[in-house]
Design an enzyme around this catalytic site. Structure first.
Site, mmCIF file in Angstrom:
data_model
loop_
_atom_site.group_PDB
_atom_site.id
_atom_site.type_symbol
_atom_site.label_atom_id
_atom_site.label_comp_id
_atom_site.label_asym_id
_atom_site.label_seq_id
_atom_site.Cartn_x
_atom_site.Cartn_y
_atom_site.Cartn_z
ATOM 1 N N LYS A 165 0.953 -1.087 0.131
ATOM 2 C CA LYS A 165 0.113 0.140 -0.059
ATOM 3 C C LYS A 165 0.960 0.910 -0.407
ATOM 4 O O LYS A 165 1.835 1.078 0.379
ATOM 5 C CB LYS A 165 -0.757 0.227 1.068
ATOM 6 C CG LYS A 165 -2.215 1.067 1.245
ATOM 7 C CD LYS A 165 -2.823 -0.633 0.081
ATOM 8 C CE LYS A 165 -4.416 0.557 -0.456
ATOM 9 N NZ LYS A 165 -5.302 -0.634 -0.589
ATOM 10 N N GLY A 167 -24.258 3.821 0.896
ATOM 11 C CA GLY A 167 -23.123 3.796 0.279
ATOM 12 C C GLY A 167 -23.214 4.225 -1.349
ATOM 13 O O GLY A 167 -23.978 2.823 -2.369
ATOM 14 N N GLY A 225 -21.685 5.268 -3.916
ATOM 15 C CA GLY A 225 -20.781 5.708 -5.502
ATOM 16 C C GLY A 225 -19.994 4.786 -6.128
ATOM 17 O O GLY A 225 -21.369 3.934 -6.309
ATOM 18 N N ASN A 226 -18.731 4.445 -6.582
ATOM 19 C CA ASN A 226 -18.751 3.532 -7.320
ATOM 20 C C ASN A 226 -19.565 2.249 -7.454
ATOM 21 O O ASN A 226 -20.512 1.553 -7.990
ATOM 22 C CB ASN A 226 -17.472 3.578 -8.371
ATOM 23 C CG ASN A 226 -17.488 2.486 -9.348
ATOM 24 O OD1 ASN A 226 -17.725 1.002 -9.341
ATOM 25 N ND2 ASN A 226 -16.445 2.742 -9.671
ATOM 26 N N TYR A 285 -23.561 2.197 -6.134
ATOM 27 C CA TYR A 285 -24.066 2.359 -7.780
ATOM 28 C C TYR A 285 -24.270 1.173 -8.548
ATOM 29 O O TYR A 285 -25.280 0.245 -9.627
ATOM 30 C CB TYR A 285 -24.080 3.576 -8.527
ATOM 31 C CG TYR A 285 -24.454 3.259 -10.113
ATOM 32 C CD1 TYR A 285 -25.773 3.765 -10.460
ATOM 33 C CD2 TYR A 285 -22.892 3.235 -11.043
ATOM 34 C CE1 TYR A 285 -25.996 3.188 -12.074
ATOM 35 C CE2 TYR A 285 -23.982 3.331 -11.586
ATOM 36 C CZ TYR A 285 -25.582 3.139 -12.347
ATOM 37 O OH TYR A 285 -25.837 2.893 -13.929
#
EC number: 1.4.1.3
Length: 419
Positions: free
Chosen positions: A105, A219, A221-222, A225
């Protein structure tokens, strides 16, 4: 904000999983530490002519199973502890999916919302120059994460290629790129699509037919949805509730994913959507639905509300939406949790496909990519589910057992540890 230190949580989860495994003390000690931590200072010329120095990190947690893999986060409150924890979780995520990767990360402490595109590009290129020695298509492969995107990945890949003089398949050094520079078309809905396959398999395990069943998604968001769109259009489920940070909406007859998205784009929130009732995020979690998909932030299902969760399946598209105390309560209630690092692993799996294509020069269609993703997610789900049944432990512990066992085996085979 999350109260507990993220890396302490990661270590506790590892220790918990170790109880159900035959793992040596020395191996566990090794797995509690990252193999490499890089901290860099990046001087960036700002648009006003001043120079600002940013701090960046790259953590390579464990590379026993292959090159480390993981996103780059740009956040004003980024900490090394968070980056270490996420690198550990990436190690388990790639292992549970049986990808030939370790976990990594990266992060930069910055506020991209206050930066121009030119400043972002200079920061992206400066970060690559600073960590160039530790990344490559065969050692550590970054990707987008919080507040980074395909454009930023393209700048980073270009900078890497400039320094390396194109001596290796440089498209493969970073994934999540635009399709014009080696990106993969199927990346857009990969996380939700991967999650949909695990929900389908979980329903099979419970003997449930998804057609006509209800789902609530926290939620929008991407991931939220696409989850709404895929579950309604491809599985015939009724999306009865969705929400964003400002609140949620409920309609027992079902919501149209595209219409809700258009409304959110127009008004800035899903709230007040015509024909639906406004509800709070807290109310959404406790609805009488078949599937609950927390797809936003961490620690939303806690010991305070776990008793009121009525869903039969909880699909964790978000990272860490359920606290350890809530885990136990849901397990006692017989609710099947698809843990985050299995449920949302579609993203890293499609990133792996992108990397394979960059290295080999063989590019697949969207249909081929989805078929391969389906196969990977399905196998990973049953590896975890069967361990959960055999050992009589919850799904999260089972996912850890599967993942950690694979990393442990690789460490033994390499001779890093003797037992």
């Amino acid at each position: 904000m999350v109260e507990q230190d993220p890396f302490e949580i990661a270590v506790k989860q590892l220790e918990r999983a170790a109880q159900y495994m035959d793992i040596s003390e020395e191996a566990l000690e090794f797995l509690k530490r990252p193999q490499r931590i890089v901290e860099v200072s990046i001087p960036v010329e700002m648009d006003d002519g001043s120079v600002k120095v940013f701090t960046g990190f790259r953590v390579q947690y464990n590379w026993a199973r292959g090159p480390t893999k993981g996103g780059i986060r740009w956040h004003p409150e980024e900490t090394l502890s968070t980056v270490k924890a996420l690198a550990a979780w990436m190690t388990w995520k790639t292992a549970v999916m049986d990808l030939p990767y370790g976990g990594g990360k990266g992060g930069v402490i910055c506020n991209p919302k206050e930066m121009s595109d030119r400043e972002k590009e200079r920061l992206a290129r400066g970060y690559v120059r600073a960590i160039y020695d530790v990344i490559s298509p065969y050692t550590d492969i970054p990707a987008p994460d919080v507040y980074t995107n395909p454009q930023i990945m393209a700048w980073m890949m270009d900078e890497y290629e400039t320094i390396s003089r194109r001596k290796d398949p440089s498209f493969g050094v970073i994934t999540g790129k635009p399709p014009s520079v080696g990106g993969i078309v199927a990346r857009m809905d990969a996380t939700a699509r991967g999650a949909s396959y695990t929900v389908r398999e979980a329903a099979k395990a419970l003997g449930m037919d998804l057609k006509g069943k209800t789902i609530a998604i926290q939620g929008y968001g991407n991931a939220g949805y696409y989850m709404a769109k895929i579950m309604s259009e491809e599985y015939g489920m009724k999306v009865v509730a969705v929400s964003d940070s400002k609140g949620g909406i409920y309609n027992p007859d079902g919501l149209n994913a595209d219409e809700v998205l258009a409304w959110k784009k127009k008004t800035g929130s899903v709230k007040d959507f015509p024909g639906a009732t406004n509800i709070t995020n807290e109310e959404l979690l406790e609805l009488e639905v078949d599937v609950l998909a927390p797809s936003a932030i961490e620690e939303v299902i806690t010991k305070k509300n776990a008793d009121n969760i009525k869903a039969k399946i909880v699909a964790e598209l978000a990272n860490g939406p359920t606290t350890p105390e809530a885990d136990e309560i849901l397990y006692e209630k017989g609710i099947l949790i698809i843990p985050d690092f299995l449920c949302n692993a579609g993203g890293v799996t499609v990133s792996y496909f992108e990397w394979v294509q960059n290295i080999t020069g063989d590019y697949w269609t969207v249909e081929e990519t989805r078929a391969k993703l389906d196969k990977k997610m399905t196998k990973a789900f049953w590896d975890v589910y069967n361990t959960h049944k055999e050992k009589n432990i919850n799904m999260r512990d089972a996912a850890y057992v599967v993942a950690v066992s694979r990393v442990y085996q690789a460490m033994k085979d390499r001779g890093w540890i003797k037992k």
